[in-house]
Design an enzyme around this catalytic site. Structure first.
Site, PDB file in Angstrom:
ATOM      1  N   HIS A 284      41.329  37.432  42.040  1.00 10.39           N
ATOM      2  CA  HIS A 284      42.161  37.666  40.868  1.00 10.39           C
ATOM      3  C   HIS A 284      43.514  38.242  41.288  1.00 10.39           C
ATOM      4  O   HIS A 284      43.609  39.074  42.182  1.00 10.39           O
ATOM      5  CB  HIS A 284      41.460  38.633  39.907  1.00 10.39           C
ATOM      6  CG  HIS A 284      41.929  38.484  38.497  1.00 10.39           C
ATOM      7  ND1 HIS A 284      43.158  38.953  38.072  1.00 10.39           N
ATOM      8  CD2 HIS A 284      41.358  37.898  37.417  1.00 10.39           C
ATOM      9  CE1 HIS A 284      43.305  38.678  36.787  1.00 10.39           C
ATOM     10  NE2 HIS A 284      42.230  38.033  36.364  1.00 10.39           N
ATOM     11  N   HIS A 285      44.568  37.759  40.605  1.00 10.77           N
ATOM     12  CA  HIS A 285      45.919  38.223  40.928  1.00 10.77           C
ATOM     13  C   HIS A 285      46.085  39.718  40.651  1.00 10.77           C
ATOM     14  O   HIS A 285      47.018  40.354  41.157  1.00 10.77           O
ATOM     15  CB  HIS A 285      46.940  37.421  40.122  1.00 10.77           C
ATOM     16  CG  HIS A 285      48.245  37.217  40.829  1.00 10.77           C
ATOM     17  ND1 HIS A 285      48.753  38.111  41.757  1.00 10.77           N
ATOM     18  CD2 HIS A 285      49.162  36.226  40.746  1.00 10.77           C
ATOM     19  CE1 HIS A 285      49.920  37.678  42.195  1.00 10.77           C
ATOM     20  NE2 HIS A 285      50.192  36.531  41.605  1.00 10.77           N
ATOM     21  N   ALA A 286      45.204  40.298  39.846  1.00 17.39           N
ATOM     22  CA  ALA A 286      45.257  41.745  39.626  1.00 17.39           C
ATOM     23  C   ALA A 286      44.917  42.522  40.897  1.00 17.39           C
ATOM     24  O   ALA A 286      45.201  43.723  40.992  1.00 17.39           O
ATOM     25  CB  ALA A 286      44.293  42.145  38.512  1.00 17.39           C
TER      26      ALA A 286
END
Length: 520
Positions: free
Chosen positions: A138-140
């Site tokens: 996830h880009h988070a």
């Protein structure tokens, strides 16, 4: 506990079923040695031995009560590596097209927020005995630069590396209670409000300069924001997208791309943008016509200090004209160079005040609701596009890498598409090659192979332009470049090689090169 930054949280709250917010990479390896015949089991062991080098891979989200602020990262007490390392078998004969279809299916699936936000799929059945794996995160959790740092942590730089020390036994962390979560959120937001108050005068000063006068006597950087902002043309890429993904992969010799940049007084990134620009011109020549206005690329720019490998997201977004209205490839390259130079200057002036963190109380409700409404209401279909697609260029490992004794032969990055931005081209260098990973929403671009073909033709065109007779007179300014472009547009355009039809235009039985795989 590790709180999410405001930018990390943004990728969580913008995620919907149609717009998963993970980034990924596809690694292809030479046939594994006999000792690693079961590549899946070998990769699983490798991940177990090295996961402590990337502690974020063991952490999951802990939501705050009523989701009134960003969640925090906590240790997953029930972490099970077997849930994150899976196996996929391609149907025979295991062609590149089948691999791309398989990755498209995997890339369309959102990650399970009840577990750490990553998955690794070991892919068997490739022709010539090759192996591969596809890893999405996830880009988070990270951006492109942190992804490269993770690559260095997981892979070896030689086929038979020295034995690594076994991971130390882990001490289980107690799950934080409601009071601890709320206290952490309130303390963090108080700190962020204090930082905003301290930096507000600097923000006002920088923005005033960037919006200020644009005359010849203006100090450097003033008026830059107004000069560099323009809406892009409306195209089939600027729509509300569906959840289906298509993948296309292409690479070029890195030295050849560097030679083009050096020969024509540009940067490597300028040539990357020019290759994408030429490919888009060819694509739209056969899909509705080349727009009169130049397409605009949204280009992520890293805000990291040198040596910073923290697992988080630290980027901002620049807008760059792709000069797709200019037919001559070198004049187009020079116009892109001028536009990219101006855009980089704008980022340098604003970098000191660009935030990667912000208060988050109330943000999950607001952004989550807006993201859902934006897709459901089809806003992207009606508003002028600020940008037409995303293009990102990330420096990758220069030396060959190995996994379980097998040499990695190819490395492609894959990223995010969004409503209004239906195509993403992410580029990464690896061991002498420059890999272009194209991700498209099916509704925006059903056949990205046509764009990949356009990239190959654009590369060949720029290589041919190295011949002295093909070079136009060097221009000294953006204005001169534009004037030359206007004169050039009166000449007949070169005919482009016909592109492949979209999948929906032809019965599946008539397209034997595309065989859907069963991934799981």
């Amino acid at each position: 506990m590790k709180p999410l930054t405001g930018l990390d949280g943004l990728f969580l709250h913008l995620e919907t079923e149609a717009t998963p917010m993970h980034v990924a990479a596809l690694h292809v390896f030479e046939p594994p040695p006999a000792a690693s015949a079961d590549f899946h089991a070998a990769v699983r062991r490798m991940m177990g031995e090295r996961i402590d080098l990337a502690p974020m891979l063991r952490r999951k989200l802990a939501a705050l009560p009523w989701q009134f602020a960003n969640p925090v990262w906590v240790e997953d007490e029930d972490f099970d590596l077997d849930l994150h390392v899976r196996s996929v078998l391609l149907p025979c004969p295991g062609t590149r097209a089948q691999l791309e279809d398989c990755i498209g299916e995997l890339h369309a699936r959102p990650l399970d927020r009840e577990r750490p936000l990553w998955m690794l799929y070991v892919i068997h059945g490739l022709e010539d005995g090759q192996a591969a794996f596809y890893m999405k995160i996830h880009h988070a959790m990270l951006d492109g630069a942190a992804g490269v740092a993770l690559t260095h942590a997981l892979f070896d730089t030689e086929a038979e590396p020295a034995p690594r020390a076994l991971p130390r036994p882990r001490r289980r962390e107690a799950a934080p209670g409601v009071f601890a979560l709320m206290s952490a959120a309130l303390t963090r937001d108080a700190d962020q409000y204090m930082k905003l108050a301290r930096h507000l005068p600097d923000v006002v000063r920088v923005l005033t300069g960037l919006m200020g006068r644009t005359g010849g006597d203006a100090p450097q950087g003033e008026g830059a924001l107004r000069r560099n902002f323009a809406f892009g043309p409306k195209t089939p890429l600027s729509i509300t997208i569906d959840s289906e993904r298509r993948i296309a992969l292409v690479d070029f010799p890195l030295d050849a791309v560097k030679r083009i940049a050096s020969e024509h007084g540009t940067k490597l990134n300028d040539v990357v943008l020019a290759l994408c620009s030429g490919a888009l011109r060819r694509y739209f020549a056969h899909h509705g016509g080349i727009p009169d206005k130049p397409l605009i690329a949204a280009m992520p720019i890293s805000l990291r200090e040198a040596g910073n490998t923290e697992f988080s997201t630290q980027v901002t977004m620049n807008l760059v004209s792709l000069a797709t209205d200019i037919a001559h490839p070198l004049r187009r390259l020079h116009a892109i160079r001028d536009a990219a130079t101006a855009s980089k200057a704008l980022t340098r002036h604003a970098k000191s005040v660009l935030p990667t963190d912000a208060p988050s109380i109330g943000v999950p409700w607001l952004l989550g609701g807006l993201a859902s409404l934006y897709g459901l209401a089809g806003v992207a279909d009606r508003v002028p596009p600020i940008a037409n697609l995303i293009i990102s260029n990330v420096p990758g490992p220069a030396q060959p890498l190995y996994a379980c004794g097998a040499r990695m032969t190819e490395y492609w990055p894959l990223s995010i598409v969004e409503h209004g931005l239906g195509v993403n081209i992410t580029v990464m260098s690896y061991a002498g090659t420059l890999g272009f990973g194209i991700v498209s929403a099916h509704s925006a671009m059903p056949d990205p192979d046509a764009l990949a073909d356009g990239l190959r033709e654009s590369f060949a065109e720029l290589v041919l332009c190295d011949a002295p007779a093909a070079r136009p007179k060097r221009t000294r300014s953006h204005a001169a470049t534009q004037a030359a472009a206007e004169g050039d547009e009166t000449r007949p355009r070169r005919s482009a090689t016909p592109v492949a039809k979209a999948r929906g235009d032809t019965p599946a039985a008539a397209v034997p090169r595309r065989s859907r795989s069963k991934a799981g």
